[in-house]
Design an enzyme around this catalytic site. Structure first.
Site, mmCIF file in Angstrom:
data_model
loop_
_atom_site.group_PDB
_atom_site.id
_atom_site.type_symbol
_atom_site.label_atom_id
_atom_site.label_comp_id
_atom_site.label_asym_id
_atom_site.label_seq_id
_atom_site.Cartn_x
_atom_site.Cartn_y
_atom_site.Cartn_z
ATOM 1 N N PRO A 280 62.934 13.724 46.354
ATOM 2 C CA PRO A 280 64.348 14.155 46.381
ATOM 3 C C PRO A 280 65.105 13.406 47.465
ATOM 4 O O PRO A 280 64.843 13.593 48.651
ATOM 5 C CB PRO A 280 64.265 15.656 46.668
ATOM 6 N N ASP A 456 63.464 11.210 52.318
ATOM 7 C CA ASP A 456 62.767 12.122 51.406
ATOM 8 C C ASP A 456 62.926 13.538 51.934
ATOM 9 O O ASP A 456 62.361 13.894 52.978
ATOM 10 C CB ASP A 456 61.283 11.732 51.326
ATOM 11 N N HIS A 457 63.673 14.371 51.197
ATOM 12 C CA HIS A 457 63.999 15.702 51.692
ATOM 13 C C HIS A 457 62.817 16.665 51.628
ATOM 14 O O HIS A 457 62.916 17.801 52.099
ATOM 15 C CB HIS A 457 65.168 16.283 50.884
ATOM 16 N N ARG A 458 61.686 16.236 51.050
ATOM 17 C CA ARG A 458 60.503 17.082 51.065
ATOM 18 C C ARG A 458 59.925 17.205 52.467
ATOM 19 O O ARG A 458 59.365 18.254 52.821
ATOM 20 C CB ARG A 458 59.427 16.524 50.114
ATOM 21 N N VAL A 460 61.627 15.430 55.338
ATOM 22 C CA VAL A 460 62.654 15.148 56.330
ATOM 23 C C VAL A 460 63.844 16.056 56.038
ATOM 24 O O VAL A 460 64.489 15.929 54.994
ATOM 25 C CB VAL A 460 63.095 13.671 56.289
#
Length: 486
Positions: A280, A456-458, A460
């Site tokens: 994401p 990467d919002h997983r 960060v």
């Protein structure tokens, strides 16, 4: 990798020139049948999904045959050239000569401990369980007979006319169709049963083109028949499955050009699609005054420590990112889906996106965090020149942890970069232009650029991503922070 086919002929196989690579395209042959070759002589140039590589032959002899023409994509481990070697000693393993198209290959039997043969560009494919086992003809026939006719029709391979009942054959367990994991996923997504797809790859391997051909044929069969067609008329014999879906009927070669997707372009496309739909993405932007950085660049060009080195804004931007990573080490990480773990890297392999005639590649500078500014400048210069010459090695494009893409060289202000697979952040640098800027209470022309950080919002979150981007901007605005923060 080499294999003895008789007392004096050796088969040189396509080696594994990079980790994780399964195929390569033969770009150019440097020898022809009848030519004499010596140990270490380059015989061909191949292009993998990552780079172009020259392959040397590991022994002396005379070329007997070239098994594939230029432009052919060959799987790793497949024989590509036969060389006659005078007085050759028996090899570690025996293998039959290159089979004719109608010959069913026999399984290879190991004759000794598995070994990897050096080919000067690395080591060949290990003679271990990773070798693909050829399909047995009897099992293929049984599996094809067991496939339901209805499923075959849906997948675009109509059942053959009924034949007289053959003598009963002992039932054999259905063999799983041979296909690479990406091809299996493609078939699953498209609803295609691989057992009913006619394979065209080596050793009966189902390729992506086979799956697309099955879908195209199924769609064609599902279209309404013409009014004049007779309902009872049997379907016309199926033509040979094309390598790829047919071009639209309106295709005009004078007005359009179709370019096969392969090599670096094919690998880049697959990597970008995989990254975009797996990680994401979040992208943040900041506009910053880099006037002081530009002045420092000009000063460094006159410094004797940088004599003969390329000094440009990208050098200081790279250093600024390394400082930001040191202050926020959790940004330098990757997501391990299989283990459900976040892997924090204690080293920085800094990737630099480079546009080449063969497509986009991202070589990286190993252990960039440990380099001084002159050392970083030397590494950047070597990386850029090697990429432009098309000589970047596969190892130089492996193991990256974070990447910089400089879209500003094209006059672009900013962008929303896609993560390089396996990384958690990528920094895009826009064009540096003079703009009106409030400086010390007055509007003055200043050198300004826009930075964009995708992450990467997983692993960060917004706070961490914002701190990294703000630190990079702060260093570029006040380059003295390279000293105070480092």
């Amino acid at each position: 990798m080499t294999t003895m086919t008789n007392a004096s002929v050796r088969e040189f196989k396509m080696p594994d020139v990079g980790e994780g690579l399964t195929e390569a395209e033969i770009l150019k042959w440097y020898v022809q049948p009848g030519d004499t070759v010596t140990d270490g002589q380059v015989v061909c140039e191949v292009e993998t999904a990552k780079a172009a590589v020259e392959l040397p032959i590991p022994y002396d002899g005379v070329v007997r045959a070239l098994h594939f023409p230029e432009g052919t994509t060959v799987d790793v481990g497949t024989s590509i050239i036969a060389v006659e070697v005078a007085g050759a000693a028996p090899a570690r393993e025996e293998a039959p000569a290159a089979p004719a198209p109608a010959t069913v290959p026999e399984p290879e039997k190991p004759a000794g401990p598995a070994a990897r043969q050096p080919v000067l560009v690395g080591y060949g494919v290990a003679t271990s369980s990773t070798r693909r086992r050829p399909r047995k003809q009897a099992q293929d026939t049984a599996a094809q007979q067991a496939a339901p006719a209805v499923q075959a029709e849906l997948n675009g391979h109509g059942a053959a006319p009924a034949a007289p009942a053959a003598p009963a054959v002992p039932a054999a367990p259905a063999q799983r169709p041979l296909a690479k994991p990406p091809v299996r996923k493609l078939a699953k997504d498209l609803g295609v049963d691989l057992a009913t797809v006619t394979p065209t790859g080596p050793d009966g391997v189902v390729t992506r083109e086979d799956v697309h051909a099955a879908v195209a044929a199924a769609q064609a069969r599902q279209q309404p028949a013409a009014p004049a067609a007779q309902p009872s008329a049997p379907p016309a014999p199926a033509a040979a499955a094309p390598d790829r879906p047919a071009a639209p009927a309106s295709y005009d070669s004078a007005r359009e050009t179709r370019i096969p997707v392969k090599g670096v372009r094919k690998a880049t496309a697959a990597a970008m699609v995989g990254s975009a739909f797996t990680a994401p993405h979040v992208t943040e932007f900041v506009t910053v005054d880099v006037t002081r950085t530009m002045k420092l660049v000009e000063e460094l060009k006159q410094d004797k420590e940088f004599a003969g080195l390329r000094v440009n804004p990208l050098l200081l931007i790279a250093k600024a990112l390394l400082v930001a990573i040191r202050r926020n080490p959790d940004i330098n990480a990757s997501w391990d889906e299989a283990a459900q773990e976040i892997v924090v890297k204690h080293y920085v392999n800094l990737g630099i996106a480079a546009a080449t005639p063969r497509g986009l590649i991202v070589p990286n500078i190993k252990d960039a965090h440990a380099k001084t500014l002159p050392e970083l400048a030397a590494s950047l210069g070597e990386l850029v020149s090697t990429a432009r010459e098309g000589k970047t090695s596969p190892s130089a494009m492996q193991g990256g942890t974070v990447t910089i893409t400089n879209v500003g060289v094209f006059g672009v202000d900013t962008g929303t970069p896609i993560l390089n697979p396996g990384e958690s952040a990528i920094l895009a640098v826009g064009a540096i232009k003079p703009q009106p800027w409030v400086h010390k209470g007055k509007v003055k022309p200043r050198q300004v650029t826009t930075l964009a950080l995708s992450f990467d919002h997983r692993l960060v979150d917004g706070e961490l991503g914002s701190k990294v981007l703000a630190d990079v901007a702060a260093v570029l605005e006040q380059p003295k922070r390279l000293i105070t923060w480092a």
